[in-house]
Scaffold this motif. Structure first.
Motif, mmCIF file in Angstrom:
data_model
loop_
_atom_site.group_PDB
_atom_site.id
_atom_site.type_symbol
_atom_site.label_atom_id
_atom_site.label_comp_id
_atom_site.label_asym_id
_atom_site.label_seq_id
_atom_site.Cartn_x
_atom_site.Cartn_y
_atom_site.Cartn_z
ATOM 1 N N MET A 24 0.821 -1.197 0.000
ATOM 2 C CA MET A 24 0.000 0.000 0.000
ATOM 3 C C MET A 24 0.866 1.263 0.000
ATOM 4 N N HIS A 28 0.832 3.671 -3.019
ATOM 5 C CA HIS A 28 0.372 5.037 -2.725
ATOM 6 C C HIS A 28 1.388 6.062 -3.220
ATOM 7 N N LEU A 157 -7.415 10.415 -2.464
ATOM 8 C CA LEU A 157 -6.711 9.146 -2.639
ATOM 9 C C LEU A 157 -6.394 8.516 -1.286
ATOM 10 N N ASN A 158 -6.003 9.337 -0.321
ATOM 11 C CA ASN A 158 -5.703 8.827 1.023
ATOM 12 C C ASN A 158 -6.943 8.191 1.663
ATOM 13 N N PHE A 161 -7.511 4.808 0.056
ATOM 14 C CA PHE A 161 -6.532 3.828 0.520
ATOM 15 C C PHE A 161 -6.840 3.377 1.942
#
Length: 453
Positions: A24, A28, A157-158, A161
């Motif tokens: 991840m 990321h 995006l965070n 995730f």
């Protein structure tokens, strides 16, 4: 068993957590880096496009048009003179933008460059593109874009995730509980078997693991071990064969070349030795070509381009090519083919098949014998038979004649020293056409190859 399952489950959970965390993190960072790079590259490209327009037409109308275009977007363009004074700006130039413009290097490449890429701390990212007219700098195009867009994208995006990580952990815990209680034991057995296979112990045995997917996996492991053992033997045989096949012509070439170089060798002998060297060079070249063709067939990188071929003129043309060699051996060739027969084949590839079979018939037949090529239709299929009156093939050799490097004649003499690849290529080409090839042979009577399309 519960303790073992718990330990395996815990270790599996920790391992997956670490692996997922690293994955991840790397994913990321890569996504962020890629997205930021795309934004920077797009900004620089936009500036270069404006630069190209200005180099083609540097007029006030063009400058105003560019300013109007950028005034309606989330980017800002600033055109400066060579001395740094502002010629045009699509929006108000802030102090931060001015500071970025002051950081311009002395020499800017024509393809432009990025002046500011710190999207975390800066308010804007920026690029510069020089305007060159008549080989002189006429000005600089600065492009600015607020970093808030990138920050909003990264924040979203965070969140994705984080949600994906939580769902993954929950799902992973459920799966681990199921795996450790239901399939741990048979999987451990399969794991031990695969470890033995990796160490070269190919004769593995597994207990019956049931009729479910795990049982199928156990059977597949057994089949894999058997196939690997066969493959290992075939590889060793293949390497030994190709080593011998390459060594033989090279030995002839080196040996006769050494003799021909001797000062006491007469011209007639030199000519004879050079002819042998040439023959072996041709054989070596043919062997390498056949190996290359086989490699392409294995990779499915060769093409079959079928067309509806009129078979009578097709075979007549082939016979004209091989007639001189047959005449030299005092052999005759008879063609039996109806006038109106057609077949969907690749003429180039199939000519290779027929010539290979005729060449084998010539090599393994005595003078004053006949070779018959029969082409006819039976039950909706086209048969192409090549029949000779030669030595024939022993019954024990028939099942293996299409194997690579397998030869009935084990002597490997220069006169009959084929590579053992011809029939293998023939079989693969016929099968690539959707056909089959059969062989019937009797020692000292002859051989019949029957191609069915």
């Amino acid at each position: 068993m519960n303790k073992i399952s718990f330990k395996i489950g815990l270790l599996f959970f920790l391992a997956i957590c670490v692996l997922e965390g690293i994955s991840m993190f790397v994913l990321h960072n890569n996504i962020i880096h890629s997205r930021v790079h795309e934004e920077l590259s797009a900004l620089q490209t936009r500036g270069n496009n404006h630069r190209d327009v200005l180099e083609a037409s540097f007029h006030d109308d063009t400058v105003m048009h560019i300013a109007m275009m950028e005034a309606r977007t989330d980017t800002q363009v600033v055109l400066t003179r060579p001395d740094g004074s502002i010629y045009m700006s699509s929006n108000k130039v802030t102090d931060e933008m001015k500071n970025i413009m002051k950081s311009k290097p002395k020499k800017v490449p024509h393809e432009g460059l990025i002046l500011e890429e710190d999207w975390k701390n800066a308010t804007n990212i920026a690029s510069i593109s020089p305007v060159v007219i008549d080989k002189k700098i006429a000005g600089y195009v600065y492009m600015f874009q607020t970093t808030q867009k990138i920050k909003d994208l990264i924040a979203g995006l965070n969140q994705h995730f984080l949600l994906a990580s939580l769902l993954s952990l929950l799902f992973m815990m459920i799966i681990i509980i199921f795996l450790t209680r239901v399939v741990t034991h048979p999987l451990i057995q399969i794991s031990e078997a695969t470890k033995r296979i990796s160490k070269g112990e190919l004769s593995v045995s597994l207990p019956k693991l049931g009729k479910d997917e795990i049982g199928d996996l156990g059977e597949a492991i057994k089949v894999l071990a058997n196939d690997l053992e066969i493959l290992k033997n075939e590889r060793n045989e293949f390497l030994a064969s190709i080593s011998h096949e390459l060594r033989t012509p090279l030995t002839y070439i080196k040996g006769y070349a050494d003799i021909a170089r001797r000062e006491d060798t007469i011209k007639e002998d030199k000519d004879k030795y050079l002819e042998i060297i040439h023959e072996e060079s041709v054989k070596l070249s043919k062997l390498i070509k056949e190996l290359f063709n086989l490699a392409k067939m294995d990779e499915n990188s060769f093409s079959i381009e079928k067309e509806n071929v009129h078979l009578l003129p097709f075979f007549q043309a082939i016979i004209e090519k091989v007639a001189p060699a047959l005449k030299e051996n005092e052999m005759s060739l008879v063609l039996e083919c109806a006038e109106n027969l057609y077949a969907p084949i690749d003429p180039v590839r199939f000519e290779q098949v027929i010539i290979n079979l005729l060449e084998n018939a010539r090599k393994y037949s005595e003078p004053n014998t006949n070779i018959t090529v029969s082409v006819f239709e039976s039950e909706g299929k086209i048969h192409m038979k090549v029949q000779d009156e030669g030595k024939g093939i022993p019954t024990e050799d028939l099942p293996r004649i299409f194997e690579r490097f397998y030869r009935v004649d084990k002597s490997r003499t220069r006169s009959l020293g084929g590579s053992g690849l011809g029939l293998s290529i023939v079989k693969q080409l016929v099968e690539a056409h959707g056909g089959t090839i059969e062989v019937i042979s009797s020692p000292n009577v002859g051989t019949i190859f029957d191609i069915i399309i």
